[in-house]
Each structure stands twice: as C-alpha cells, then as structure tokens.
Design an enzyme around this catalytic site. Structure first.
Site, short mmCIF file in Angstrom:
data_model
loop_
_atom_site.label_atom_id
_atom_site.label_comp_id
_atom_site.label_asym_id
_atom_site.label_seq_id
_atom_site.Cartn_x
_atom_site.Cartn_y
_atom_site.Cartn_z
CB SER A 236 -0.95 -0.01 1.20
OG SER A 236 -0.22 -0.02 2.40
CG HIS B 189 -3.78 -0.80 -2.09
ND1 HIS B 189 -4.28 0.48 -2.29
CD2 HIS B 189 -3.53 -0.90 -0.77
CE1 HIS B 189 -4.30 1.12 -1.14
NE2 HIS B 189 -3.85 0.31 -0.19
CE LYS C 187 -7.29 0.73 1.20
NZ LYS C 187 -6.57 -0.17 2.09
C1 LIG Z 1 -6.48 -0.29 3.49
C2 LIG Z 1 -5.86 -1.60 3.81
C3 LIG Z 1 -6.43 -2.44 4.77
C4 LIG Z 1 -7.57 -2.02 5.62
O1 LIG Z 1 -8.76 -2.02 4.92
P1 LIG Z 1 -9.96 -1.08 5.41
O2 LIG Z 1 -11.14 -1.61 4.73
O3 LIG Z 1 -9.60 0.31 5.04
O4 LIG Z 1 -10.02 -1.25 6.91
C5 LIG Z 1 -5.87 -3.69 4.95
N1 LIG Z 1 -4.79 -4.07 4.25
C6 LIG Z 1 -4.20 -3.28 3.34
C7 LIG Z 1 -3.03 -3.76 2.59
C8 LIG Z 1 -4.72 -2.01 3.10
O5 LIG Z 1 -4.12 -1.20 2.23
#
Ligand SMILES: *Cc1c(COP(=O)(O)O)cnc(C)c1O
Length: 364
Positions: free
Chosen positions: A160, A188, A219
């Site tokens: 990320s 992602h 996302k």
């Molecule tokens: C954003 C993210 C999360 C958390 O997900 P949310 O739905 O925002 O709580 C978990 N793992 C990775 C790699 C992320 O980038």
C-alpha cells in the site's frame, strides 16, 4: 501532529477541503466508483428496503439477503468455493489471522505488511517471523528452520505504501513446499489487477485450500467493507471463530448494496480499468527525467521519496496551495518520507499534466 482532513463534498477527481477545490491524488477510489450512480443508487435502494443500521452481528440476524448475495457473488467472482464479509479490511485481518493461526502456529510476514496484518499477527499470539521485503530466500530460510506444525505466510499482493507487488508465484510454491497457509491481502489489487480480480487471479494461482484471499470493497470498489474468499471449510471456520466477525454489528445494507453494485460493474467488465492503467502510465512517463526519486512501483500507487519530513511536508503544502491534494506520508507509517500519489480512472489527462508541471516547477 497530524489531523484529519475532511471533505466538504463528493470523493472524486476534485475534492473540496477548507473551501479549496483541489485535484485529488490521495484517493484509493481507483475506478471512481464511489460516486457512480449505480453504486450510490444501490445504497439508496437498500437503505429504504432494509433500514439504516443492521441492529446486530451476522449470527444474530444483523445481516440481510444482500449480505448473503455479496458473499456468493464475491466467491463466484474469484472462482472460490465460499466467501465471508468483514466490516473492514482491518476487521478482516484482525479477525482472520488469529483464527487461522493461534499460539501454536508460526506466522511469516513481509516486513512492509499493513498495520492491520501486523496487529492480526500480534493478536494471534503465534510466533511471528518478519522476512525482508519480498525476499523469498529469507522467507525460505525461516520456513526451513521452523518446526511448527501450523504455519501461515501473510503478504499483501500490492504494497500500500510502495506500490510494488509481491512475488506471489514463488511464495505460493514455498507455501506448498513447507505446508503453510498462504494469506494474501489484495486490498490494493482488487479492481486493479487481473481484470479486477486481483493479482492471485492475474497470476492464475490455483484455488486450493491453502490459499486464502482477502480483499476490500473500500478502495477500488468505491464502497466499504472487506471479504475473505477461500475453501468452504475455511470460511465456515472463520464464521465460527473470527472474533471481529462474531462480535461486531454487521455492515448496514446500504454499504452492502453499494458493494454489490460495484462488484457487478467490475465483474461484467464495465469498470474503467484500462483508463486507470493508461492514466497511471501517463503519469509515470511524465515524471521520468524529472529528477524525482520514485519507489519501484508496479501499480497506480506512485510514491515520490524524500530525505526529510520537512521537505515533503513543505512540498505537499505548496501543492495544496496550487490546487493539488497529494499527501505526505512520514514515519512511523513508512521508513522514508514520501509523497504518496494515487492515480484514478476519473483523472483527465490535463489533471495529470498539471500535477507533473506543478511538481517540476516547485522542485526547480
Ligand atoms: C487499506 C488496507 C487495509 C484495511 O482495509 P480497510 O477496509 O480500510 O479497513 C488492509 N490491508 C491493506 C493492505 C490495506 O491497504
């Protein structure tokens, strides 16, 4: 101190913050689906049909037929037997990693894994081995030395903060060779790689029981929440033992309706994934020969590295004053300070051109 930056309107190509209209290069809404009329319309329809709040956890009738359908559609989308919805990616990692490991297990975790994976590992009370970022030699040494009967390898597929990808094929082989579960966080990658199905799908990794796929709806899918897709026995186990699933109120139907609509857009090939990648390539080309130090990114996450927090904070502020929102990310979130630029399918060429020109001007 950092402080929350709150928008005055829609999440999208343009955001309004503190009265300023800014080009948004901070969002993970890679496909612009959060404001897509089918997605917001599905949320509206669901809230009227099922109510605003869900009232209870899933096991206590907090869920709806939409929750069930989203699990079925997610499993079908990824070619897995079954899936389970979690309230967020954070909930998923916090609940599933302990449920799939435990005090007798050993976990092997990439050093750049997300905070939610790190916290899931901690809660598991398993012995945790951190391997050097993407270093399969190091991972194999640790696996070889382990006497644990139960092993779990945890990695993101797209990292990320750096935007690079994990060597998943090799890690998959190691998981077979050393009889470990492989837990892949595709937060992602869903909506971005493999026609939206993630990197596991792009690499054609077989859907065998040891492979556990986690992804989020918050996302690229423009909604909220997360899933784990796997073998049906693993999903049944999570439904009965993952504490963040058992002891938290189910997601409201509006969110689930939005996720279903977004998933349909992606699974029917209607999402602008090609535009996303074209925009990403256009931005990378524009930054070439700019003298900027980029992370070796392989995704629409484009981090520009700096030596000091002051330098990157100042640049981010100057960009803000020029009408561009590109946030500085600094320690302890990352080791090396950076401007973390994310590009979206909803950007226009002129937006990207403006970002590149402004960066060059400010850094001259
Ligand atoms: C954003 C993210 C999360 C958390 O997900 P949310 O739905 O925002 O709580 C978990 N793992 C990775 C790699 C992320 O980038």
């Amino acid at each position: 101190m950092r402080a929350a930056r709150d928008r005055e309107g829609l999440q999208g190509r343009i955001v309004s913050i503190s009265g300023a209209r800014l080009l948004n290069f901070a969002s993970n809404d890679y496909l612009g689906l959060s404001a897509h009329p089918d997605v917001t319309g599905a949320a509206q329809k669901a809230v009227l049909e099922y109510g605003a709040g869900s009232g209870a956890a899933r096991l206590l009738a907090g869920g709806t037929l939409l929750h069930q359908r989203l699990e079925e559609e997610t499993a079908k989308f990824l070619g897995r037997e079954s899936a389970i919805i979690f309230n967020s990616g954070y909930h998923a990692n916090l609940g599933a990693i302990p449920a799939l490991s435990g005090p007798e297990a050993e976990i092997f975790s990439d050093e750049l894994n997300h905070a939610s994976i790190i916290d899931g590992c901690r809660l598991s009370r398993a012995k945790v081995h951190i391997y050097k970022h993407k270093d399969n030699g190091h991972l194999e040494d640790l696996l070889k030395a382990s006497g644990a009967r139960k092993k779990l390898i945890a990695t993101e597929s797209v990292f990320s903060m750096d935007g690079d990808t994990a060597p998943l094929e090799e890690i998959f082989h190691l998981s077979e060779k050393y009889n470990a579960l492989l837990y892949v966080d595709e937060a992602h990658a869903i909506g971005v790689f493999g026609g939206g199905r993630g990197l596991v799908s792009q690499l054609d990794l077989p859907p065998i029981p040891r492979l556990v796929q986690m992804g989020t709806f918050g996302k690229a899918l423009g909604s909220y929440g997360a899933f784990i897709a796997a073998d049906k026995d693993i999903i049944a186990w999570l439904q009965n033992t993952a504490r963040t699933f058992l002891f938290s109120t189910a997601l409201p139907s509006s969110i689930i309706g939005a996720s279903l609509a977004a998933l349909e857009i992606v699974s029917t090939g209607k999402a602008p994934i090609k535009t996303l990648w074209a925009n990403r390539d256009f931005l990378l080309n524009g930054l070439k020969n700019s003298g900027l130090v980029l992370c070796p990114t392989e995704s629409p996450i484009i981090p520009i590295l700096f030596d000091s927090v002051e330098e990157v904070n100042e640049l981010s502020k100057k960009l803000f004053d020029s009408g561009i929102y590109a946030p500085a990310i600094r320690p302890p979130t990352v080791k090396r300070p950076r401007l973390r630029i994310t590009v979206s399918a909803s950007h226009e060429e002129g937006d990207i051109g403006k970002l590149v020109a402004t960066l060059k001007l400010l850094l001259r």
